[in-house]
Design an enzyme around this catalytic site. Structure first.
Site, mmCIF file in Angstrom:
data_model
loop_
_atom_site.group_PDB
_atom_site.id
_atom_site.type_symbol
_atom_site.label_atom_id
_atom_site.label_comp_id
_atom_site.label_asym_id
_atom_site.label_seq_id
_atom_site.Cartn_x
_atom_site.Cartn_y
_atom_site.Cartn_z
ATOM 1 N N HIS A 170 -1.628 -2.443 -6.736
ATOM 2 C CA HIS A 170 -2.275 -2.195 -5.446
ATOM 3 C C HIS A 170 -3.797 -2.271 -5.561
ATOM 4 O O HIS A 170 -4.429 -1.399 -6.150
ATOM 5 C CB HIS A 170 -1.834 -0.813 -4.922
ATOM 6 C CG HIS A 170 -2.371 -0.483 -3.572
ATOM 7 N ND1 HIS A 170 -2.660 0.795 -3.161
ATOM 8 C CD2 HIS A 170 -2.674 -1.291 -2.514
ATOM 9 C CE1 HIS A 170 -3.119 0.761 -1.925
ATOM 10 N NE2 HIS A 170 -3.144 -0.477 -1.510
ATOM 11 N N ASN A 219 -3.648 6.280 -1.017
ATOM 12 C CA ASN A 219 -3.277 6.366 0.399
ATOM 13 C C ASN A 219 -2.618 7.693 0.746
ATOM 14 O O ASN A 219 -2.680 8.132 1.897
ATOM 15 C CB ASN A 219 -2.380 5.195 0.792
ATOM 16 C CG ASN A 219 -3.205 3.952 1.088
ATOM 17 O OD1 ASN A 219 -4.390 4.047 1.380
ATOM 18 N ND2 ASN A 219 -2.587 2.792 0.986
ATOM 19 N N GLU A 258 -4.243 0.357 -8.443
ATOM 20 C CA GLU A 258 -3.152 1.282 -8.768
ATOM 21 C C GLU A 258 -2.004 0.462 -9.363
ATOM 22 O O GLU A 258 -1.554 -0.514 -8.748
ATOM 23 C CB GLU A 258 -2.664 2.002 -7.509
ATOM 24 C CG GLU A 258 -3.641 3.039 -6.981
ATOM 25 C CD GLU A 258 -3.132 3.719 -5.711
ATOM 26 O OE1 GLU A 258 -3.239 4.948 -5.616
ATOM 27 O OE2 GLU A 258 -2.633 3.018 -4.803
ATOM 28 N N SER A 292 0.823 -1.206 0.000
ATOM 29 C CA SER A 292 0.000 0.000 0.000
ATOM 30 C C SER A 292 0.853 1.250 0.000
ATOM 31 O O SER A 292 0.358 2.328 -0.301
ATOM 32 C CB SER A 292 -0.929 0.007 1.209
ATOM 33 O OG SER A 292 -0.173 -0.029 2.387
HETATM 34 N N1 3HC Z 1 -17.340 -11.459 -3.974
HETATM 35 C C1 3HC Z 1 -18.364 -10.956 -4.703
HETATM 36 N N2 3HC Z 1 -19.391 -10.270 -4.153
HETATM 37 C C2 3HC Z 1 -19.355 -10.098 -2.810
HETATM 38 C C3 3HC Z 1 -18.315 -10.587 -2.010
HETATM 39 C C4 3HC Z 1 -17.280 -11.304 -2.652
HETATM 40 N N3 3HC Z 1 -16.241 -11.821 -1.970
HETATM 41 N N4 3HC Z 1 -18.555 -10.253 -0.728
HETATM 42 C C5 3HC Z 1 -19.716 -9.567 -0.726
HETATM 43 N N5 3HC Z 1 -20.203 -9.483 -1.977
HETATM 44 C C6 3HC Z 1 -21.448 -8.854 -2.423
HETATM 45 C C7 3HC Z 1 -22.587 -9.183 -1.469
HETATM 46 O O1 3HC Z 1 -23.163 -10.411 -1.845
HETATM 47 C C8 3HC Z 1 -23.513 -8.015 -1.676
HETATM 48 O O2 3HC Z 1 -24.347 -8.209 -2.759
HETATM 49 P P1 3HC Z 1 -25.921 -7.835 -2.685
HETATM 50 O O3 3HC Z 1 -25.990 -6.420 -2.198
HETATM 51 O O4 3HC Z 1 -26.375 -8.017 -4.098
HETATM 52 O O5 3HC Z 1 -26.528 -8.826 -1.721
HETATM 53 C C9 3HC Z 1 -22.596 -6.881 -2.067
HETATM 54 O O6 3HC Z 1 -21.323 -7.454 -2.378
HETATM 55 C C10 3HC Z 1 -22.447 -5.847 -0.985
HETATM 56 O O7 3HC Z 1 -22.111 -6.484 0.237
HETATM 57 P P2 3HC Z 1 -22.297 -5.745 1.624
HETATM 58 O O8 3HC Z 1 -23.740 -5.671 2.026
HETATM 59 O O9 3HC Z 1 -21.338 -6.333 2.598
HETATM 60 O O10 3HC Z 1 -21.808 -4.319 1.185
HETATM 61 P P3 3HC Z 1 -22.200 -2.856 1.583
HETATM 62 O O11 3HC Z 1 -23.219 -2.347 0.676
HETATM 63 O O12 3HC Z 1 -22.415 -2.767 3.050
HETATM 64 O O13 3HC Z 1 -20.806 -2.162 1.184
HETATM 65 C C11 3HC Z 1 -18.470 -1.823 1.218
HETATM 66 C C12 3HC Z 1 -19.629 -2.636 1.755
HETATM 67 C C13 3HC Z 1 -18.301 -2.083 -0.278
HETATM 68 C C14 3HC Z 1 -17.246 -2.309 1.965
HETATM 69 C C15 3HC Z 1 -18.760 -0.305 1.425
HETATM 70 O O14 3HC Z 1 -19.065 -0.065 2.759
HETATM 71 C C16 3HC Z 1 -17.573 0.536 1.036
HETATM 72 O O15 3HC Z 1 -17.361 0.856 -0.120
HETATM 73 N N6 3HC Z 1 -16.755 0.948 2.061
HETATM 74 C C17 3HC Z 1 -15.539 1.697 1.827
HETATM 75 C C18 3HC Z 1 -14.426 0.740 1.509
HETATM 76 C C19 3HC Z 1 -13.147 1.446 1.187
HETATM 77 O O16 3HC Z 1 -13.021 2.663 1.236
HETATM 78 N N7 3HC Z 1 -12.138 0.647 0.843
HETATM 79 C C20 3HC Z 1 -10.830 1.137 0.534
HETATM 80 C C21 3HC Z 1 -10.011 1.058 1.747
HETATM 81 S S1 3HC Z 1 -8.369 1.664 1.483
HETATM 82 C C22 3HC Z 1 -7.498 0.350 0.977
HETATM 83 O O17 3HC Z 1 -7.988 -0.744 0.823
HETATM 84 C C23 3HC Z 1 -6.065 0.602 0.681
HETATM 85 C C24 3HC Z 1 -5.166 -0.080 1.657
HETATM 86 O O18 3HC Z 1 -3.865 0.004 1.141
HETATM 87 C C25 3HC Z 1 -5.187 0.539 3.026
#
Ligand code: 3HC
Length: 286
Positions: free
Chosen positions: A140, A190, A152, A119
């Site tokens: 990434h 990040n 990325e 990251s």
């Molecule tokens: N494969 C495919 N689909 C999946 C899955 C998987 N492994 N896991 C879950 N899903 C599907 C679910 O079945 C669900 O489908 P449905 O709505 O049709 O039933 C759908 O995905 C959504 O699941 P959730 O209900 O758990 O999702 P939410 O609507 O609550 O959203 C989230 C969850 C996408 C995590 C949202 O809250 C979000 O976008 N959060 C922000 C995440 C973010 O900012 N991430 C970046 C972090 S920074 C980073 O990673 C960088 C690192 O270097 C630090």
């Protein structure tokens, strides 16, 4: 070079997510972990996602069976000898990553591409322990990998244009949108996201608002899907601290200095959702 076989090292949240989307895209995937327990966990995360999707009617049982046929777990890195692309998603520790790249140099075929899912650590420091710096790159992904659309693609000062193009195409082929960034700490996302999360912790430390109100503010005021404290728990407090330290090392600006509360929570073993202790999960007095 056509990429057909992909080796993924690390079956944690990121590695298993990368393995899932790569197998779904039709590549042959080898997933590696350091012991059988972690390998079983990583494989179960991948196959569990396909079971969940089958249960919801999003994919058919035949599709799930097809995906399963594209992935295999192994404890033996020597099996990566015929992989066209190897992606590491191990702990964010430069010494560990450099050791791994040195090992891969002796295992991977001459024209294999070596990628890191780091990251914020410098790609060139990993490339430097190999004799194929032009074939080493950052790739990434974002958490949760199956749902987040971005990748990325990180160009070190030695990465070739051809490598960039091959990995850009690979990212598209697994359903992601690639953006290209230089090999500077934090890359694009990040570099912007970490100081935002650190500022939220400082705001909370200074008693300006509760963590719940800060989260509500950012969700309802800016339309973010999660507030900064929910995101900290989700991404991992340890991961956030390591990323902040790496960026601060390169840009010693107070905005990137990890706040004391973040350090103390990580020192206390509170890593967020991954171990059930964080700002919200299992919270007591933070
Ligand atoms: N494969 C495919 N689909 C999946 C899955 C998987 N492994 N896991 C879950 N899903 C599907 C679910 O079945 C669900 O489908 P449905 O709505 O049709 O039933 C759908 O995905 C959504 O699941 P959730 O209900 O758990 O999702 P939410 O609507 O609550 O959203 C989230 C969850 C996408 C995590 C949202 O809250 C979000 O976008 N959060 C922000 C995440 C973010 O900012 N991430 C970046 C972090 S920074 C980073 O990673 C960088 C690192 O270097 C630090």
């Amino acid at each position: 070079m056509a990429i057909k076989k992909v080796g993924i090292i690390g079956g944690g949240l990121m590695g298993s997510g990368i393995a899932q989307v790569t197998a779904q895209a039709g590549y042959d995937v080898l997933l590696n972990e350091v012991n059988q327990e972690l390998l079983d966990k990583g494989m179960a995360r991948v196959t569990g996602a396909w079971d969940m999707l089958t249960g919801k009617g999003k994919i058919t049982a035949e599709q799930a069976a097809g995906y399963r046929g594209h992935i295999r777990g192994t404890l033996d890195l020597a099996e990566f000898a015929d992989c066209d692309l190897i992606i590491e998603a191990i702990i964010e520790n430069l010494d560990h990553k450099r050791d791994l790249f040195a090992k891969l140099e002796g295992i991977a075929k001459r024209d294999a591409l070596l990628a890191s899912n780091t990251s914020s650590l410098p790609i060139i420091e990993m490339a430097a322990v190999t004799t194929r710096q032009d074939r080493v790159i950052g790739l990434h992904f974002f958490n949760p990998v199956p749902l987040m659309k971005l990748v990325e693609v990180i160009r070190s000062i030695a990465t070739s244009d051809q490598t960039i193009e091959e990995l850009r195409q690979f990212a598209i082929s697994v359903g992601k949108t690639p953006i290209i960034a230089k090999d500077t700490a934090g890359f694009v996302v990040n570099f912007l996201l970490i100081p935002y999360m650190l500022a939220a912790i400082r705001m909370y430390e200074n008693g300006i608002a509760t963590k719940e109100d800060i989260d509500t503010g950012m969700k309802l005021g800016c339309g973010y899907p999660m507030g900064p404290f929910e995101l900290l728990d989700y991404v991992g407090l340890d991961t956030t601290l390591y990323a902040a330290e790496a960026i601060y090392k390169e840009y010693p600006d107070p905005a990137y200095a990890p706040p004391t509360l973040l350090r103390r929570m990580v020192q206390a073993g509170r890593y967020g959702k991954k171990n059930g202790k964080g700002f919200y999960v299992g919270a007591d007095d933070n």
